[in-house]
Design a protein around this motif. Structure first.
Motif, mmCIF file in Angstrom:
data_model
loop_
_atom_site.group_PDB
_atom_site.id
_atom_site.type_symbol
_atom_site.label_atom_id
_atom_site.label_comp_id
_atom_site.label_asym_id
_atom_site.label_seq_id
_atom_site.Cartn_x
_atom_site.Cartn_y
_atom_site.Cartn_z
ATOM 1 N N ALA A 186 47.317 -19.290 52.100
ATOM 2 C CA ALA A 186 46.450 -20.460 51.975
ATOM 3 C C ALA A 186 47.071 -21.404 50.936
ATOM 4 O O ALA A 186 47.777 -20.962 50.031
ATOM 5 C CB ALA A 186 45.064 -20.018 51.544
ATOM 6 N N PRO A 187 46.849 -22.714 51.028
ATOM 7 C CA PRO A 187 46.046 -23.381 52.055
ATOM 8 C C PRO A 187 46.833 -23.779 53.303
ATOM 9 O O PRO A 187 46.277 -24.349 54.230
ATOM 10 C CB PRO A 187 45.550 -24.622 51.316
ATOM 11 N N TYR B 252 45.562 -22.952 56.823
ATOM 12 C CA TYR B 252 44.394 -23.677 57.335
ATOM 13 C C TYR B 252 44.772 -25.054 57.893
ATOM 14 O O TYR B 252 43.906 -25.754 58.419
ATOM 15 C CB TYR B 252 43.354 -23.851 56.229
ATOM 16 N N ARG B 253 46.039 -25.423 57.798
ATOM 17 C CA ARG B 253 46.493 -26.736 58.281
ATOM 18 C C ARG B 253 47.351 -26.548 59.522
ATOM 19 O O ARG B 253 48.550 -26.792 59.526
ATOM 20 C CB ARG B 253 47.253 -27.457 57.166
ATOM 21 N N ARG C 138 44.242 -31.608 57.621
ATOM 22 C CA ARG C 138 43.928 -31.461 56.182
ATOM 23 C C ARG C 138 42.462 -31.794 56.022
ATOM 24 O O ARG C 138 42.084 -32.968 55.915
ATOM 25 C CB ARG C 138 44.774 -32.388 55.314
ATOM 26 N N ASP D 208 40.499 -31.445 53.528
ATOM 27 C CA ASP D 208 40.121 -32.035 52.246
ATOM 28 C C ASP D 208 40.208 -33.560 52.278
ATOM 29 O O ASP D 208 39.416 -34.247 51.627
ATOM 30 C CB ASP D 208 40.975 -31.466 51.117
ATOM 31 N N GLN E 198 36.592 -26.102 58.326
ATOM 32 C CA GLN E 198 37.264 -25.387 57.244
ATOM 33 C C GLN E 198 36.672 -23.982 57.069
ATOM 34 O O GLN E 198 37.414 -23.011 56.875
ATOM 35 C CB GLN E 198 37.142 -26.182 55.939
ATOM 36 N N MET F 54 38.636 -20.378 57.594
ATOM 37 C CA MET F 54 38.737 -19.426 56.496
ATOM 38 C C MET F 54 38.079 -18.088 56.816
ATOM 39 O O MET F 54 38.601 -17.030 56.455
ATOM 40 C CB MET F 54 38.106 -20.030 55.234
ATOM 41 N N TYR G 230 45.839 -16.576 48.845
ATOM 42 C CA TYR G 230 46.691 -17.580 48.208
ATOM 43 C C TYR G 230 47.985 -17.001 47.663
ATOM 44 O O TYR G 230 48.789 -17.722 47.067
ATOM 45 C CB TYR G 230 45.919 -18.287 47.091
#
Length: 334
Positions: free
Chosen positions: A49-50, A53-54, A173, A175, A218, A222, A231
């Motif tokens: 991660a992260p 997740y992309r 992304r 975020d 998201q 996850m 991570y």
């Protein structure tokens, strides 16, 4: 009569995108030769991660590479070039449709167009600094969102467009989409929110739904798709590391100069500003806080999509600051 800058700038923007794509390809190629399996951990679901997740850009490029029998680096370059064209031409359209640009006269428009070209060239010079495949696609999605904020369309079309862009950004992304719509929602709570292309209430509702969709995507990535992802040895919170490394702030301050000037001009509140630009600026400030806390400050390409999305606002402020009156005059006059 002096000809407008549209055609000339369109050629220059095309050359900028193609040049960036050329350099982009060789950077991808170097990365692939150094590490042949680079980014395949994302495809296989084993990345930390992260990055895991992309998946939006890398999985799309891998799908295209599999069906065209071309290398993944070619497909990543193609996606970057397409995204670059979308981002720059959408943002130039936003600038050309702004009241400041339309009322500036030919000379003022040439000044604004030249400023836009210089600004995007400045930002794209940082594209290869800690290169990532999601940078330009994110810039394209943000640029289309700015277009929907600024240009009136049918209400249903605009609302569906925002939701589709939020879904796409959620897989690229999340975020960025979260920060953008949080910023738009904040502006909707002010009188300036009446200046969006959509009515303020509908824009606020659309942004709330977009936020929920992005958070849901998201969370699904996850907890359901990649529940085993961690991570690794990378710390989640980077603020203390950022503060302790003086060298990390050199690229930050070099890159953030135009953004800092834009924020200062908006804070002064002496120039005319349109709601779309302020909404994106509010989102950029939220994202800036997130970046400083959980991202490495020296990786300025993280902020590049927001910086590009703010280019029309920066140019509009510059036109008002340095060309406060209409500069066109009849031939022969002073």
């Amino acid at each position: 009569m002096m000809e407008g800058p549209k055609k000339v700038v369109s050629v220059l923007l095309s050359l900028i995108v193609l040049s960036a794509g050329f350099l982009d390809y060789w950077s991808y190629s170097q990365a692939f030769h150094t590490e042949p399996g680079i980014w395949m951990d994302v495809v296989g679901g084993t990345a930390d991660a992260p990055n895991q997740y992309r998946v939006g850009v890398i999985d799309t490029a891998y799908f295209l590479a599999e069906h065209t029998h071309l290398s993944l680096r070619y497909m990543l370059t193609v996606l970057d070039v397409i995204a670059g064209f979308i981002a720059l031409f959408a943002l130039f359209l936003v600038l050309r449709r702004s009241a400041v640009y339309r009322e500036a006269g030919r000379t003022g428009q040439w000044f604004g167009a030249a400023g836009f070209v210089v600004l995007v060239q400045f930002y794209l010079a940082w594209l290869l600094w800690y290169q990532r495949p999601e940078t330009l696609p994110t810039a394209a999605i943000l640029a289309l969102a700015v277009l929907l904020l600024a240009v009136p369309l049918r209400v249903g079309t605009a609302m569906v467009g925002f939701l589709l862009l939020a879904v796409a950004q959620g897989f690229v992304r999340a975020d960025v989409a979260f920060a953008l719509h949080a910023g738009i929602l904040l502006v909707c709570l002010t009188p300036l929110g009446r200046g969006f292309a959509l009515p303020r209430g509908l824009q606020a509702g659309t942004s709330v739904v977009s936020l929920l969709m992005v958070v849901g995507i998201q969370y699904g990535l996850m907890r359901w798709m990649f529940p085993q992802t961690g991570y690794g040895r990378t710390a989640v919170f980077q603020l203390l590391l950022n503060l302790s490394s003086a060298a990390s702030w050199i690229p930050f301050w070099l890159f953030m100069g135009p953004f800092a000037w834009t924020v200062w001009m908006v804070v002064r509140r002496r120039e005319r500003m349109e709601a779309a630009g302020v909404g994106v600026l509010a989102g950029a400030l939220i994202f800036l806080g997130m970046w400083l806390v959980v991202g490495r400050v020296k990786e300025v390409r993280i902020f590049l999509p927001f910086a590009l999305a703010l280019a029309p606002l920066t140019v509009e402020l510059a036109m008002q600051r340095f060309l406060p009156v209409r500069v066109d005059a009849p031939s022969g006059s002073l």
